[in-house]
Design a protein around this motif. Structure first.
Motif, PDB file in Angstrom:
ATOM      1  N   ARG A 179       7.882  39.349 -27.402  1.00  0.00           N
ATOM      2  CA  ARG A 179       7.436  40.015 -28.625  1.00  0.00           C
ATOM      3  C   ARG A 179       8.635  40.719 -29.294  1.00  0.00           C
ATOM      4  O   ARG A 179       8.826  40.629 -30.500  1.00  0.00           O
ATOM      5  CB  ARG A 179       6.331  41.038 -28.303  1.00  0.00           C
ATOM      6  N   ARG A 180       9.459  41.365 -28.447  1.00  0.00           N
ATOM      7  CA  ARG A 180      10.602  42.105 -28.979  1.00  0.00           C
ATOM      8  C   ARG A 180      11.768  41.189 -29.357  1.00  0.00           C
ATOM      9  O   ARG A 180      12.458  41.422 -30.340  1.00  0.00           O
ATOM     10  CB  ARG A 180      11.081  43.150 -27.965  1.00  0.00           C
ATOM     11  N   LYS A 181      11.997  40.171 -28.517  1.00  0.00           N
ATOM     12  CA  LYS A 181      13.193  39.343 -28.714  1.00  0.00           C
ATOM     13  C   LYS A 181      12.834  37.990 -29.333  1.00  0.00           C
ATOM     14  O   LYS A 181      12.870  36.958 -28.671  1.00  0.00           O
ATOM     15  CB  LYS A 181      13.903  39.160 -27.364  1.00  0.00           C
ATOM     16  N   LYS A 182      12.541  38.032 -30.624  1.00  0.00           N
ATOM     17  CA  LYS A 182      12.093  36.805 -31.302  1.00  0.00           C
ATOM     18  C   LYS A 182      13.237  35.815 -31.475  1.00  0.00           C
ATOM     19  O   LYS A 182      13.007  34.616 -31.652  1.00  0.00           O
ATOM     20  CB  LYS A 182      11.493  37.151 -32.674  1.00  0.00           C
ATOM     21  N   ASP A 183      14.475  36.306 -31.412  1.00  0.00           N
ATOM     22  CA  ASP A 183      15.614  35.394 -31.535  1.00  0.00           C
ATOM     23  C   ASP A 183      16.287  35.140 -30.177  1.00  0.00           C
ATOM     24  O   ASP A 183      17.474  34.833 -30.105  1.00  0.00           O
ATOM     25  CB  ASP A 183      16.626  35.946 -32.556  1.00  0.00           C
ATOM     26  N   SER A 184      15.495  35.301 -29.105  1.00  0.00           N
ATOM     27  CA  SER A 184      16.054  35.028 -27.773  1.00  0.00           C
ATOM     28  C   SER A 184      16.174  33.520 -27.584  1.00  0.00           C
ATOM     29  O   SER A 184      15.471  32.737 -28.218  1.00  0.00           O
ATOM     30  CB  SER A 184      15.140  35.624 -26.692  1.00  0.00           C
ATOM     31  N   SER A 185      17.071  33.126 -26.682  1.00  0.00           N
ATOM     32  CA  SER A 185      17.324  31.702 -26.459  1.00  0.00           C
ATOM     33  C   SER A 185      16.036  30.953 -26.090  1.00  0.00           C
ATOM     34  O   SER A 185      15.812  29.834 -26.548  1.00  0.00           O
ATOM     35  CB  SER A 185      18.392  31.506 -25.371  1.00  0.00           C
ATOM     36  N   ILE A 186      15.174  31.576 -25.284  1.00  0.00           N
ATOM     37  CA  ILE A 186      13.968  30.878 -24.843  1.00  0.00           C
ATOM     38  C   ILE A 186      12.983  30.691 -26.007  1.00  0.00           C
ATOM     39  O   ILE A 186      12.348  29.634 -26.136  1.00  0.00           O
ATOM     40  CB  ILE A 186      13.312  31.581 -23.621  1.00  0.00           C
ATOM     41  N   MET A 187      12.876  31.723 -26.878  1.00  0.00           N
ATOM     42  CA  MET A 187      11.990  31.601 -28.042  1.00  0.00           C
ATOM     43  C   MET A 187      12.528  30.566 -29.031  1.00  0.00           C
ATOM     44  O   MET A 187      11.775  29.749 -29.583  1.00  0.00           O
ATOM     45  CB  MET A 187      11.823  32.956 -28.731  1.00  0.00           C
ATOM     46  N   VAL A 188      13.829  30.581 -29.241  1.00  0.00           N
ATOM     47  CA  VAL A 188      14.439  29.624 -30.171  1.00  0.00           C
ATOM     48  C   VAL A 188      14.291  28.195 -29.624  1.00  0.00           C
ATOM     49  O   VAL A 188      14.002  27.257 -30.376  1.00  0.00           O
ATOM     50  CB  VAL A 188      15.923  29.988 -30.431  1.00  0.00           C
ATOM     51  N   ALA A 189      14.440  28.054 -28.306  1.00  0.00           N
ATOM     52  CA  ALA A 189      14.312  26.719 -27.690  1.00  0.00           C
ATOM     53  C   ALA A 189      12.913  26.153 -27.928  1.00  0.00           C
ATOM     54  O   ALA A 189      12.767  25.003 -28.369  1.00  0.00           O
ATOM     55  CB  ALA A 189      14.610  26.807 -26.188  1.00  0.00           C
ATOM     56  N   PHE A 190      11.881  26.942 -27.665  1.00  0.00           N
ATOM     57  CA  PHE A 190      10.522  26.442 -27.911  1.00  0.00           C
ATOM     58  C   PHE A 190      10.243  26.296 -29.412  1.00  0.00           C
ATOM     59  O   PHE A 190       9.439  25.458 -29.812  1.00  0.00           O
ATOM     60  CB  PHE A 190       9.472  27.321 -27.229  1.00  0.00           C
ATOM     61  N   GLY A 191      10.948  27.104 -30.224  1.00  0.00           N
ATOM     62  CA  GLY A 191      10.839  26.947 -31.669  1.00  0.00           C
ATOM     63  C   GLY A 191      11.317  25.569 -32.116  1.00  0.00           C
ATOM     64  O   GLY A 191      10.741  24.956 -33.021  1.00  0.00           O
ATOM     65  N   LEU A 192      12.360  25.057 -31.446  1.00  0.00           N
ATOM     66  CA  LEU A 192      12.860  23.718 -31.765  1.00  0.00           C
ATOM     67  C   LEU A 192      11.781  22.669 -31.513  1.00  0.00           C
ATOM     68  O   LEU A 192      11.612  21.735 -32.297  1.00  0.00           O
ATOM     69  CB  LEU A 192      14.099  23.387 -30.915  1.00  0.00           C
ATOM     70  N   VAL A 193      11.053  22.851 -30.400  1.00  0.00           N
ATOM     71  CA  VAL A 193       9.980  21.904 -30.080  1.00  0.00           C
ATOM     72  C   VAL A 193       8.858  22.020 -31.121  1.00  0.00           C
ATOM     73  O   VAL A 193       8.350  21.007 -31.624  1.00  0.00           O
ATOM     74  CB  VAL A 193       9.431  22.136 -28.654  1.00  0.00           C
ATOM     75  N   ALA A 194       8.508  23.273 -31.437  1.00  0.00           N
ATOM     76  CA  ALA A 194       7.424  23.495 -32.408  1.00  0.00           C
ATOM     77  C   ALA A 194       7.761  22.853 -33.757  1.00  0.00           C
ATOM     78  O   ALA A 194       6.887  22.311 -34.436  1.00  0.00           O
ATOM     79  CB  ALA A 194       7.176  24.991 -32.567  1.00  0.00           C
ATOM     80  N   ALA A 195       9.057  22.886 -34.128  1.00  0.00           N
ATOM     81  CA  ALA A 195       9.480  22.348 -35.423  1.00  0.00           C
ATOM     82  C   ALA A 195       9.729  20.839 -35.362  1.00  0.00           C
ATOM     83  O   ALA A 195      10.099  20.229 -36.371  1.00  0.00           O
ATOM     84  CB  ALA A 195      10.745  23.063 -35.882  1.00  0.00           C
ATOM     85  N   GLY A 196       9.551  20.247 -34.189  1.00  0.00           N
ATOM     86  CA  GLY A 196       9.762  18.799 -34.059  1.00  0.00           C
ATOM     87  C   GLY A 196      11.222  18.424 -33.891  1.00  0.00           C
ATOM     88  O   GLY A 196      11.577  17.246 -33.974  1.00  0.00           O
ATOM     89  N   ASN A 197      12.091  19.409 -33.623  1.00  0.00           N
ATOM     90  CA  ASN A 197      13.516  19.120 -33.460  1.00  0.00           C
ATOM     91  C   ASN A 197      13.929  18.921 -32.003  1.00  0.00           C
ATOM     92  O   ASN A 197      15.100  18.699 -31.709  1.00  0.00           O
ATOM     93  CB  ASN A 197      14.352  20.229 -34.090  1.00  0.00           C
ATOM     94  N   ALA A 198      13.004  19.090 -31.088  1.00  0.00           N
ATOM     95  CA  ALA A 198      13.269  18.793 -29.677  1.00  0.00           C
ATOM     96  C   ALA A 198      11.946  18.372 -29.054  1.00  0.00           C
ATOM     97  O   ALA A 198      10.863  18.664 -29.584  1.00  0.00           O
ATOM     98  CB  ALA A 198      13.854  20.007 -28.956  1.00  0.00           C
ATOM     99  N   ASP A 199      12.021  17.665 -27.903  1.00  0.00           N
ATOM    100  CA  ASP A 199      10.805  17.168 -27.253  1.00  0.00           C
ATOM    101  C   ASP A 199      10.331  18.053 -26.114  1.00  0.00           C
ATOM    102  O   ASP A 199       9.167  18.001 -25.733  1.00  0.00           O
ATOM    103  CB  ASP A 199      11.055  15.758 -26.705  1.00  0.00           C
ATOM    104  N   ALA A 200      11.257  18.834 -25.532  1.00  0.00           N
ATOM    105  CA  ALA A 200      10.889  19.643 -24.374  1.00  0.00           C
ATOM    106  C   ALA A 200      11.948  20.716 -24.153  1.00  0.00           C
ATOM    107  O   ALA A 200      13.045  20.640 -24.710  1.00  0.00           O
ATOM    108  CB  ALA A 200      10.776  18.766 -23.132  1.00  0.00           C
ATOM    109  N   VAL A 201      11.592  21.704 -23.311  1.00  0.00           N
ATOM    110  CA  VAL A 201      12.510  22.804 -23.009  1.00  0.00           C
ATOM    111  C   VAL A 201      12.740  22.880 -21.503  1.00  0.00           C
ATOM    112  O   VAL A 201      11.806  22.683 -20.712  1.00  0.00           O
ATOM    113  CB  VAL A 201      11.925  24.154 -23.497  1.00  0.00           C
ATOM    114  N   VAL A 202      13.989  23.171 -21.126  1.00  0.00           N
ATOM    115  CA  VAL A 202      14.312  23.481 -19.726  1.00  0.00           C
ATOM    116  C   VAL A 202      14.963  24.855 -19.698  1.00  0.00           C
ATOM    117  O   VAL A 202      15.830  25.152 -20.532  1.00  0.00           O
ATOM    118  CB  VAL A 202      15.276  22.419 -19.121  1.00  0.00           C
TER     119      VAL A 202
END
Lengths: 339, 339
Positions: free
Chosen positions: A78-101
């Motif tokens: 909630r606090r860290k909206k620009d954290s690496s993990i949030m941005v990584a899943f954001g890529l998937v949500a936007a269709g720019n990646a297929d999965a996150v590790v």
């Protein structure tokens, strides 16, 4: 195939993670987006100096924040909206990646996945599954820590999801066991007793109760339990292996004869270690999320990360989530039988 | 000192149990009453042929029934009033023995103890504790299976009782840990979170949460958990050791070189095995019962039985129950704080 790698998670820092990404890109036709501090990642990537063919498959996506291991998951995302993990899943949500590790905070990884991608239709509680090595083929245990308080229907859904994951790995009709403290149907706590009846009523290949001592035998393909119990099983096993290794080492260094014996038998120990080592498995999949994510142990090395990236690609390619969707729908009547 | 031994319990039959009784009578000034089928026990005792000095310390007390491992404990002690375990605790109730040792059904042993001897004043739930080997001194874990559904006050009382047992073994101010899935106070399920606050308020040496991976490190003397979790910890550890041993054996037999290495280092493996082997410890004490009882693993050998008999004698002599009575009284105000 495009995997987003949380390049800021893990105990060994970005070097090991980047090394894992390079191994994956070398071995398979996969693109990896390293998510994290751009300057830092760029410099590590230059040091690693991949050849141009591989380098063309590695991308960097900047994020300014990091979720720490000690952070409270829900709070952190909630606090860290620009954290690496949030941005990584954001890529998937936007269709720019297929999965996150990610090898970071596992609770935050699941929370970020649910926030960005939502749940598969019908799934009450997404969770985390993991392979455990056994005397035979590995067993999938779910949940290993995401859901500490569970109701019977959650355990039934874990059984559905973990069975789909087990089928992905070639087990045609996975045998499902319910972890408890006695073999008979009447043994266990309230949660287990009620879950037993539901599992019996559903169409999975439920073989009954399994005890702690059965986990490592390999006579069952899927074991379900709540996340509190599952996490303790995982951690006590890791701790026992570490402590036993240390105690055995203490005994062996007492004499030259023992040391010589150990040296002669060392390849056997190595082979044994490979068999029980979690790092040979491709991390722990998030199941029930409407997307694909894998959490790795904080101390994962490059090989584990590579395996996790390839595993994530496999989950996407074989569409394990469609199987989960169908399985959950098939058991929806049973789940509603819950007392 | 007079110990009643349930001579019909255990996987190896009366021979092994009688051998254990003879070892104990040889090593210490202790009388043992073998409880079970008189004709059967008499014939085994004659085969064992102890010298007259030892023989004079071994007695036979007849009982006509046996509680089986698969029997439901509460049911079994109600139906089988003349079972060896009921008769054994009857001897203690009548003042004809000081304690009971059994390698039979552990639930039935506890149930028979409570039926015949009652609980220590103030104890809500008697339970079963057990030593677990660690890298340092062993840790006492309670409860290991008697109480599958617990409230916070039960766990606090387990901490009091297990601390008294730990002091009996020379730990002056036992460090108490609460088993959960994260180190911070906020981590775990409802039971653990509420128990944390109670343990913090009481006068025990509570050092906070411990995770599964800490169990075998040896940095804590007492670990409390509900019996469901405790039993799974016990059984998964036993199963992991068995499976790992089997897997290592599989690797070693692959080559003569490995076998030779193993032979050279064998004494180190033996010493390691002794360190982790439960049979070196004196069984699992029933704590909270107004009397003394010890349950041994079904597959216990004569040495384990001997150790358990001597351990029971020690518990009686040092009056660990008085310590428990005092401890429970001292924390009674805290226990009442339960939400």
């Amino acid at each position: 195939m495009h995997i987003a790698l949380d390049a800021m998670g893990g105990d060994h820092g970005p070097e090991e993670l980047i090394a894992g990404a390079l191994l994956a890109a070398q071995q398979a036709d996969v693109h990896v987006s390293l998510v994290g501090d751009e300057v830092l990642l760029q410099s590590h990537l230059e040091t690693a100096a991949p050849d141009s063919h591989i380098a063309s498959r590695i991308h960097i996506v900047h994020s300014s924040q990091v979720v720490e291991m000690k952070d409270n998951p829900v709070d952190a995302i909630r606090r860290k909206k620009d954290s690496s993990i949030m941005v990584a899943f954001g890529l998937v949500a936007a269709g720019n990646a297929d999965a996150v590790v990610s090898a970071g905070n596992s609770g935050a990884t699941l929370a970020a996945a649910v926030r960005k991608l939502g749940r598969i239709k019908g799934v009450s509680r997404p969770g985390i599954a993991s392979f455990f090595p056994t005397q035979k083929q590995p067993v999938v245990i779910m949940d290993i820590g995401a859901n500490v308080e569970c109701r019977p229907q959650h355990l039934v859904q874990f059984a559905v999801m973990a069975s789909a994951f087990s089928r992905l790995h070639g087990t045609e009709r996975p045998r499902v066991g319910l972890l408890t403290i006695g073999e008979e149907s009447g043994k266990g706590n309230h949660l287990v007793k009620e879950t037993y009846d539901l599992l019996n009523a559903c169409s999975l290949n439920f073989i009954g109760n399994v005890e702690g001592r059965d986990v490592y035998k390999g006579d069952v393909d899927v074991i379900v339990c709540d996340g509190f119990v599952g996490n303790i099983c995982l951690k006590i096993s890791e701790g026992l292996v570490d402590s036993a290794t240390q105690m055995l080492r203490d005994e062996i260094v007492r004499s030259w004869r023992y040391k010589l014996g150990y040296l002669l038998a060392k390849p056997a120990f190595r082979a044994f270690k490979r068999r029980v080592d979690y790092s040979e498995y491709g991390g722990a999949p998030l199941l029930g999320v409407d997307g694909t994510g894998i959490v790795c142990h904080g101390k994962s090395n490059a090989v584990t990360i590579k395996n996790a990236i390839l595993e994530a690609a496999k989950m996407v390619k074989k569409n394990v989530n469609q199987e989960i969707l169908n399985g959950i729908a098939a058991e929806s009547a049973v789940v509603q039988l819950e007392v």
